[in-house]
Write a protein that holds these residues in place. Structure first.
Motif, PDB file in Angstrom:
ATOM      1  N   LEU A  55       0.808  -1.221   0.000  1.00 14.66           N
ATOM      2  CA  LEU A  55       0.000   0.000   0.000  1.00 14.66           C
ATOM      3  C   LEU A  55       0.840   1.269   0.000  1.00 14.66           C
ATOM      4  CD1 LEU A  55      -2.778   1.353   0.147  1.00 14.66           C
ATOM      5  CD2 LEU A  55      -2.680   1.093   2.635  1.00 14.66           C
ATOM      6  N   GLN A  56       1.855   1.329   0.839  1.00 17.22           N
ATOM      7  CA  GLN A  56       2.681   2.534   0.910  1.00 17.22           C
ATOM      8  C   GLN A  56       3.409   2.790  -0.410  1.00 17.22           C
ATOM      9  OE1 GLN A  56       4.629   1.214   4.657  1.00 17.22           O
ATOM     10  NE2 GLN A  56       4.350   3.332   5.313  1.00 17.22           N
ATOM     11  N   ALA A  57       3.903   1.738  -1.022  1.00 18.10           N
ATOM     12  CA  ALA A  57       4.608   1.914  -2.292  1.00 18.10           C
ATOM     13  C   ALA A  57       3.650   2.405  -3.376  1.00 18.10           C
ATOM     14  CB  ALA A  57       5.276   0.610  -2.716  1.00 18.10           C
ATOM     15  N   LEU A  58       2.452   1.869  -3.415  1.00 10.63           N
ATOM     16  CA  LEU A  58       1.451   2.338  -4.381  1.00 10.63           C
ATOM     17  C   LEU A  58       1.149   3.818  -4.178  1.00 10.63           C
ATOM     18  CD1 LEU A  58      -1.059  -0.655  -4.224  1.00 10.63           C
ATOM     19  CD2 LEU A  58       0.230   0.048  -6.244  1.00 10.63           C
ATOM     20  N   THR A  59       0.933   4.203  -2.917  1.00  9.48           N
ATOM     21  CA  THR A  59       0.563   5.588  -2.612  1.00  9.48           C
ATOM     22  C   THR A  59       1.710   6.539  -2.898  1.00  9.48           C
ATOM     23  OG1 THR A  59      -0.923   4.773  -0.881  1.00  9.48           O
ATOM     24  CG2 THR A  59      -0.346   7.106  -0.829  1.00  9.48           C
ATOM     25  N   TYR A  60       2.914   6.177  -2.466  1.00 10.58           N
ATOM     26  CA  TYR A  60       4.045   7.088  -2.643  1.00 10.58           C
ATOM     27  C   TYR A  60       4.508   7.158  -4.096  1.00 10.58           C
ATOM     28  CZ  TYR A  60       4.628   8.155   2.289  1.00 10.58           C
ATOM     29  OH  TYR A  60       4.437   8.633   3.565  1.00 10.58           O
ATOM     30  N   LEU A  61       4.342   6.094  -4.838  1.00 10.02           N
ATOM     31  CA  LEU A  61       4.632   6.189  -6.265  1.00 10.02           C
ATOM     32  C   LEU A  61       3.625   7.123  -6.929  1.00 10.02           C
ATOM     33  CD1 LEU A  61       6.227   5.478  -8.753  1.00 10.02           C
ATOM     34  CD2 LEU A  61       4.935   3.330  -8.929  1.00 10.02           C
ATOM     35  N   GLY A  62       2.362   7.040  -6.486  1.00  7.66           N
ATOM     36  CA  GLY A  62       1.369   7.999  -6.955  1.00  7.66           C
ATOM     37  C   GLY A  62       1.791   9.418  -6.643  1.00  7.66           C
ATOM     38  N   HIS A  63       2.257   9.668  -5.401  1.00  7.13           N
ATOM     39  CA  HIS A  63       2.712  11.008  -5.017  1.00  7.13           C
ATOM     40  C   HIS A  63       3.873  11.472  -5.897  1.00  7.13           C
ATOM     41  CE1 HIS A  63       0.083  10.478  -1.761  1.00  7.13           C
ATOM     42  NE2 HIS A  63       0.926  10.275  -0.772  1.00  7.13           N
ATOM     43  N   ASN A  64       4.818  10.567  -6.098  1.00  2.00           N
ATOM     44  CA  ASN A  64       6.001  10.904  -6.896  1.00  2.00           C
ATOM     45  C   ASN A  64       5.611  11.367  -8.295  1.00  2.00           C
ATOM     46  OD1 ASN A  64       8.055   9.845  -9.060  1.00  2.00           O
ATOM     47  ND2 ASN A  64       9.287  10.079  -7.209  1.00  2.00           N
ATOM     48  N   LEU A  65       4.735  10.612  -8.936  1.00  2.00           N
ATOM     49  CA  LEU A  65       4.303  10.956 -10.292  1.00  2.00           C
ATOM     50  C   LEU A  65       3.406  12.191 -10.286  1.00  2.00           C
ATOM     51  CD1 LEU A  65       3.590   7.285 -11.388  1.00  2.00           C
ATOM     52  CD2 LEU A  65       5.461   8.735 -12.231  1.00  2.00           C
ATOM     53  N   PHE A  66       2.574  12.313  -9.255  1.00  2.00           N
ATOM     54  CA  PHE A  66       1.693  13.472  -9.113  1.00  2.00           C
ATOM     55  C   PHE A  66       2.515  14.758  -9.016  1.00  2.00           C
ATOM     56  CE2 PHE A  66      -0.658  16.511  -6.540  1.00  2.00           C
ATOM     57  CZ  PHE A  66      -1.946  16.465  -7.067  1.00  2.00           C
ATOM     58  N   GLU A  67       3.547  14.745  -8.178  1.00  2.00           N
ATOM     59  CA  GLU A  67       4.381  15.937  -7.989  1.00  2.00           C
ATOM     60  C   GLU A  67       5.151  16.289  -9.249  1.00  2.00           C
ATOM     61  OE1 GLU A  67       6.698  14.885  -4.615  1.00  2.00           O
ATOM     62  OE2 GLU A  67       5.000  15.070  -3.218  1.00  2.00           O
ATOM     63  N   ARG A  68       5.411  15.296 -10.089  1.00  2.00           N
ATOM     64  CA  ARG A  68       6.104  15.547 -11.361  1.00  2.00           C
ATOM     65  C   ARG A  68       5.111  15.830 -12.493  1.00  2.00           C
ATOM     66  NH1 ARG A  68       9.319  10.112 -11.337  1.00  2.00           N
ATOM     67  NH2 ARG A  68      10.054  10.757 -13.386  1.00  2.00           N
ATOM     68  N   LYS A  69       3.817  15.979 -12.112  1.00  2.00           N
ATOM     69  CA  LYS A  69       2.729  16.305 -13.029  1.00  2.00           C
ATOM     70  C   LYS A  69       2.509  15.229 -14.091  1.00  2.00           C
ATOM     71  CE  LYS A  69       3.112  21.263 -12.255  1.00  2.00           C
ATOM     72  NZ  LYS A  69       3.220  22.612 -12.834  1.00  2.00           N
ATOM     73  N   LYS A  70       2.871  14.009 -13.754  1.00  2.00           N
ATOM     74  CA  LYS A  70       2.597  12.873 -14.637  1.00  2.00           C
ATOM     75  C   LYS A  70       1.266  12.259 -14.187  1.00  2.00           C
ATOM     76  CE  LYS A  70       7.378  11.895 -15.877  1.00  2.00           C
ATOM     77  NZ  LYS A  70       8.377  10.831 -16.124  1.00  2.00           N
ATOM     78  N   TYR A  71       0.205  13.025 -14.408  1.00  2.00           N
ATOM     79  CA  TYR A  71      -1.091  12.697 -13.824  1.00  2.00           C
ATOM     80  C   TYR A  71      -1.664  11.379 -14.336  1.00  2.00           C
ATOM     81  CZ  TYR A  71      -0.860  17.568 -12.307  1.00  2.00           C
ATOM     82  OH  TYR A  71      -0.472  18.745 -11.739  1.00  2.00           O
ATOM     83  N   SER A  72      -1.569  11.161 -15.631  1.00  2.00           N
ATOM     84  CA  SER A  72      -2.131   9.914 -16.190  1.00  2.00           C
ATOM     85  C   SER A  72      -1.411   8.687 -15.648  1.00  2.00           C
ATOM     86  CB  SER A  72      -2.045   9.937 -17.722  1.00  2.00           C
ATOM     87  OG  SER A  72      -2.871  10.943 -18.246  1.00  2.00           O
ATOM     88  N   GLU A  73      -0.096   8.823 -15.391  1.00  2.00           N
ATOM     89  CA  GLU A  73       0.664   7.703 -14.841  1.00  2.00           C
ATOM     90  C   GLU A  73       0.354   7.491 -13.361  1.00  2.00           C
ATOM     91  OE1 GLU A  73       4.883   7.432 -15.779  1.00  2.00           O
ATOM     92  OE2 GLU A  73       4.588   8.912 -17.375  1.00  2.00           O
ATOM     93  N   ALA A  74       0.118   8.576 -12.634  1.00  2.00           N
ATOM     94  CA  ALA A  74      -0.146   8.480 -11.190  1.00  2.00           C
ATOM     95  C   ALA A  74      -1.504   7.859 -10.899  1.00  2.00           C
ATOM     96  CB  ALA A  74      -0.058   9.872 -10.560  1.00  2.00           C
ATOM     97  N   LEU A  75      -2.480   8.129 -11.744  1.00  2.00           N
ATOM     98  CA  LEU A  75      -3.867   7.748 -11.462  1.00  2.00           C
ATOM     99  C   LEU A  75      -4.052   6.259 -11.161  1.00  2.00           C
ATOM    100  CD1 LEU A  75      -6.765   8.751 -11.225  1.00  2.00           C
ATOM    101  CD2 LEU A  75      -7.008   8.421 -13.706  1.00  2.00           C
ATOM    102  N   PRO A  76      -3.505   5.332 -11.959  1.00  2.00           N
ATOM    103  CA  PRO A  76      -3.753   3.911 -11.649  1.00  2.00           C
ATOM    104  C   PRO A  76      -3.154   3.466 -10.320  1.00  2.00           C
ATOM    105  CG  PRO A  76      -2.217   4.158 -13.492  1.00  2.00           C
ATOM    106  CD  PRO A  76      -2.794   5.495 -13.246  1.00  2.00           C
ATOM    107  N   PHE A  77      -2.064   4.111  -9.889  1.00  2.00           N
ATOM    108  CA  PHE A  77      -1.476   3.719  -8.602  1.00  2.00           C
ATOM    109  C   PHE A  77      -2.357   4.174  -7.441  1.00  2.00           C
ATOM    110  CE2 PHE A  77       2.150   3.690 -11.510  1.00  2.00           C
ATOM    111  CZ  PHE A  77       2.581   2.392 -11.294  1.00  2.00           C
TER     112      PHE A  77
END
Length: 333
Positions: free
Chosen positions: A134-156
């Motif tokens: 769970l933490q890896a899914l959420t933090y990978l989402g954060h990482n991509l979100f902060e880099r504005k890679k929104y489409s990539e962050a969404l599935p995580f």
């Protein structure tokens, strides 16, 4: 004789070798368990300095122990030594390359150092070993979100929500991403899902503003003195002044807060486009409920108004119309 001796000698090796491996395994398992108990104790009790000293000694005594290196890295990271921690996280991952937790915390060290790409790569390594981490899914989402890679962050974020449906940050960021991607029907559902669990607080207010901007008023922000209260919309049974269960629950929250405000008068304003009688009946229904449930609001602490017009509200500079509405605010005696 030579051949028999060789056979006997070989049989001894064959018998002893599994025992040797078994002994090594038991010892390593025991060390790992000890490190886990001790390391988790220091972490949970926030004794980071003591933990660092203890595991410095563990690494000195057991340099090839993945768990000793891992926990030493954890305490170095916790004590602001992210760069130094990498050496020990690297070693723990090298010794035991199947432990998702080791990659996750190395990713956290990379995050502390601002190495976003290395951080993301290690979250992915952790997820390769444990797809439900769970933490890896959420933090990978954060990482991509902060880099504005929104489409990539969404599935995580979506995968994280599937595991923890009430995850506040994953729910909020999912809705925000859908807003950025202009996926409006999904955005609307996502804000409602966030608010269903987390209406309170600043993010609840922001989520409600975003939902209202979509002309969905299933949640409303009300301003009671200096406090913003976010509740589900006051709802009625069709064509009547009878509150629904959802409406009663929201009214309960309004009553609890306003009844504790010394010297405040709760103003209740109902709007029903082209039906003044129904607007009045609904205002009276609200007052009856509040006075019954909250005696502190008696003696002029609840004032009513009703109109046969829509209510107009302003959200982030935009003027929005609600044809059927209830408004609450407070004034002083």
């Amino acid at each position: 004789m030579g051949k028999n001796f060789c056979r006997k000698y070989l049989s001894v090796i064959i018998v002893l070798f599994p025992l040797f491996i078994s002994g090594c395994f038991v010892k390593d398992f025991g060390n790992t368990l000890t490190h886990s108990v001790k390391g988790d104790y220091y972490l949970s009790s926030k004794k980071y300095r003591a933990g660092q000293e203890s595991f410095r000694e563990e690494v000195r005594e057991n340099p090839q122990s993945a768990s000793a290196n891992y926990y030493y890295g954890r305490f170095l990271l916790q004590n602001g030594k992210a760069k130094n921690s990498l050496k020990y996280f690297n070693k723990s991952c090298l010794i035991n390359e199947n432990k998702a937790e080791y990659y996750f915390w190395r990713a956290m060290a990379f995050a502390d150092l601002g190495q976003n790409k290395n951080e993301a790569a290690d979250y992915r390594r952790a997820l390769k070993r444990d797809p439900r981490y769970l933490q890896a899914l959420t933090y990978l989402g954060h990482n991509l979100f902060e880099r504005k890679k929104y489409s990539e962050a969404l599935p995580f974020y979506s995968r994280a929500i599937a595991i923890w449906p009430k995850s506040p940050v994953a729910l909020y960021n999912r809705a925000f991403i859908l807003k950025k991607l202009h996926r409006i029907p999904e955005e609307e559902l996502a804000w409602q899902e966030y608010l269903r669990f987390h209406a309170n607080g600043d993010l609840g207010k922001e989520a409600t503003d975003n939902l209202n901007l979509l002309r969905n008023y299933s949640f409303r922000n009300y301003y009671l003195g200096a406090r913003t209260v976010t509740v589900a919309r006051i709802r009625w049974q069709p064509f009547s002044a009878v509150l629904t269960a959802e409406g009663l629950q929201s009214l309960q929250s309004i009553g609890e807060i306003s009844s504790r405000m010394d010297g405040a008068v709760l103003q209740v304003v109902t709007y029903q486009k082209n039906n003044l009688s129904l607007a009045k009946q609904r205002a009276l229904s609200i007052k009856r409920y509040l006075l019954k449930k909250f005696p502190a609001l008696s003696r002029g602490k609840v004032k009513l108004s009703w109109f046969a017009t829509p209510q107009y509200i302003k959200v982030r500079g935009r003027r929005l119309r609600i044809d059927e509405s209830v408004n609450f605010f407070t004034t002083r005696d």
